[in-house]
Design a protein around this motif. Structure first.
Motif, PDB file in Angstrom:
ATOM      1  N   ASP A 181       5.709   3.715  -1.724  1.00  0.00           N
ATOM      2  CA  ASP A 181       5.151   4.086  -0.434  1.00  0.00           C
ATOM      3  C   ASP A 181       3.640   4.304  -0.560  1.00  0.00           C
ATOM      4  O   ASP A 181       3.174   4.922  -1.514  1.00  0.00           O
ATOM      5  CB  ASP A 181       5.838   5.369   0.046  1.00  0.00           C
ATOM      6  CG  ASP A 181       5.622   5.653   1.513  1.00  0.00           C
ATOM      7  OD1 ASP A 181       4.642   5.139   2.085  1.00  0.00           O
ATOM      8  OD2 ASP A 181       6.427   6.395   2.093  1.00  0.00           O
ATOM      9  N   ARG A 182       2.880   3.836   0.419  1.00  0.00           N
ATOM     10  CA  ARG A 182       1.431   4.041   0.378  1.00  0.00           C
ATOM     11  C   ARG A 182       1.024   5.399   0.955  1.00  0.00           C
ATOM     12  O   ARG A 182      -0.094   5.853   0.731  1.00  0.00           O
ATOM     13  CB  ARG A 182       0.726   2.922   1.135  1.00  0.00           C
ATOM     14  CG  ARG A 182       0.994   2.877   2.629  1.00  0.00           C
ATOM     15  CD  ARG A 182       0.404   1.621   3.230  1.00  0.00           C
ATOM     16  NE  ARG A 182       0.673   1.530   4.662  1.00  0.00           N
ATOM     17  CZ  ARG A 182       0.618   0.403   5.352  1.00  0.00           C
ATOM     18  NH1 ARG A 182       0.314  -0.734   4.730  1.00  0.00           N
ATOM     19  NH2 ARG A 182       0.866   0.394   6.641  1.00  0.00           N
ATOM     20  N   GLU A 235       1.809  -0.894  -3.168  1.00  0.00           N
ATOM     21  CA  GLU A 235       1.867   0.092  -2.089  1.00  0.00           C
ATOM     22  C   GLU A 235       2.183  -0.597  -0.761  1.00  0.00           C
ATOM     23  O   GLU A 235       1.493  -1.533  -0.362  1.00  0.00           O
ATOM     24  CB  GLU A 235       0.544   0.839  -1.982  1.00  0.00           C
ATOM     25  CG  GLU A 235       0.162   1.574  -3.258  1.00  0.00           C
ATOM     26  CD  GLU A 235      -1.222   2.175  -3.168  1.00  0.00           C
ATOM     27  OE1 GLU A 235      -1.376   3.225  -2.501  1.00  0.00           O
ATOM     28  OE2 GLU A 235      -2.156   1.594  -3.744  1.00  0.00           O
ATOM     29  N   GLN A 275       4.294   8.852  -1.665  1.00  0.00           N
ATOM     30  CA  GLN A 275       3.932   8.148  -2.893  1.00  0.00           C
ATOM     31  C   GLN A 275       4.058   9.069  -4.108  1.00  0.00           C
ATOM     32  O   GLN A 275       4.565   8.655  -5.155  1.00  0.00           O
ATOM     33  CB  GLN A 275       2.505   7.617  -2.812  1.00  0.00           C
ATOM     34  CG  GLN A 275       2.103   6.822  -4.039  1.00  0.00           C
ATOM     35  CD  GLN A 275       0.709   6.224  -3.916  1.00  0.00           C
ATOM     36  OE1 GLN A 275      -0.221   6.656  -4.579  1.00  0.00           O
ATOM     37  NE2 GLN A 275       0.584   5.207  -3.052  1.00  0.00           N
ATOM     38  N   THR A 293       7.806  -1.790  -5.603  1.00  0.00           N
ATOM     39  CA  THR A 293       7.131  -1.306  -4.408  1.00  0.00           C
ATOM     40  C   THR A 293       7.279   0.208  -4.306  1.00  0.00           C
ATOM     41  O   THR A 293       8.316   0.776  -4.624  1.00  0.00           O
ATOM     42  CB  THR A 293       7.697  -1.946  -3.124  1.00  0.00           C
ATOM     43  OG1 THR A 293       9.066  -1.577  -2.965  1.00  0.00           O
ATOM     44  CG2 THR A 293       7.564  -3.465  -3.174  1.00  0.00           C
TER      45      THR A 293
END
Length: 289
Positions: A144-145, A189, A150, A142
């Motif tokens: 970060d979006r 994301e 990101q 995973t």
């Protein structure tokens, strides 16, 4: 000693009620630099997460000078800047300078960085693997979006040897700037606050320092890979409305945060998870866009 008031906000909330102080106090607009314990001024400071020994200490030091600090806690990375922009709080301290610059431009907010605070190294965590070299082909990770976080996530994965990025990869680059993904990793994301909870469902998660600490993870001990050094774009800041950036009360809070007394609290309480960093605004804003 006066109690330090704290308000808790959750994502999606648009209003909040703060406890009234026992003494009559002035606002930033009223007091200028004419404040004292006999003529105190209220300042609302927005932070994220629940772990804030340094701000608790700043509040104690500030109270002695006539600045009554009220700590307002947020659970995401959007509301603290919105609350600052609409005047619900006076300053915030939760974000890197690159996130801040991108956010205020994207949302057309009249905000300014007024001082640096700490470096908070980002880490890669896993419930399944003890070493980054053990992450298998096809693993799910995973990230970060949000665009600036990101980019930082991807640079961490590249530093760990899991990805290769384009030569011109920058602080707002994204997935399309991955040059090579030799392990054919699946990058998922997500909202950063969800990373600790979702870590058990994937092979590994890149987790922001603050959310890792709040989840009981130690960046120094539990991360299977951590940033060796954090470049200027990832220094955390104190932000204010642009019209208040030279306000003497807010400038004094910056000085108190950057004092040796507070530096010692940060080093003792966070044990390397946060590194005190006091640099000039010119240096802070000099990173390549």
């Amino acid at each position: 000693m006066k109690k330090i008031h704290q308000a808790f906000l959750i994502a999606g909330a648009t209003t909040f009620t703060l406890a009234a102080c026992g003494n009559d106090t002035s606002t930033l607009a009223d007091v200028g630099d004419d404040y004292s314990p006999e003529n105190p001024v209220d300042v609302k400071v927005g932070i994220t997460g629940s772990d804030s020994p340094e701000w608790d200490h700043v509040a104690k030091l500030a109270e002695e000078e006539g600045i009554d600090v009220e700590i307002v806690r947020f659970s995401d990375y959007v509301q603290p800047n919105q609350a600052l922009a609409d005047g619900s709080i006076d300053i915030n301290a939760f974000q890197t300078v690159s996130f801040f610059d991108n956010f205020r431009e994207e949302h057309d907010l009249d905000l300014a960085a007024i001082g640096s605070t700490v470096l908070a190294p980002m880490g890669l965590y896993s419930d399944k693997y003890d070493n980054v070299d053990d992450i298998p082909d096809g693993a799910e990770i995973t990230i970060d979006r949000e665009i600036t976080n990101q980019a930082r996530n991807l640079m961490l994965l590249a530093e760990a040897g899991l990805l290769e990025l384009e030569d011109d990869f920058g602080v707002t680059s994204g997935l399309d700037q991955i040059k090579d993904n030799p392990k054919e990793l699946t990058l998922i994301e997500i909202a950063p606050a969800n990373a600790p909870r979702l870590m058990q469902d994937v092979d590994a998660s890149v987790i922001n320092n603050g959310f890792a600490v709040d989840a009981g993870l130690s960046p120094a001990e539990d991360a299977i890979f951590r940033e060796d050094e954090t470049a200027t774009p990832y220094i955390n800041i104190i932000a204010a409305q642009t019209k208040d950036q030279d306000n003497p009360v807010l400038q004094r809070l910056v000085e108190l945060y950057q004092s040796e007394d507070v530096e010692n609290v940060i080093l003792e309480e966070h044990k390397g998870a946060r590194i005190p960093t006091a640099i000039s605004l010119d240096e802070l804003n000099s990173y390549p866009r």
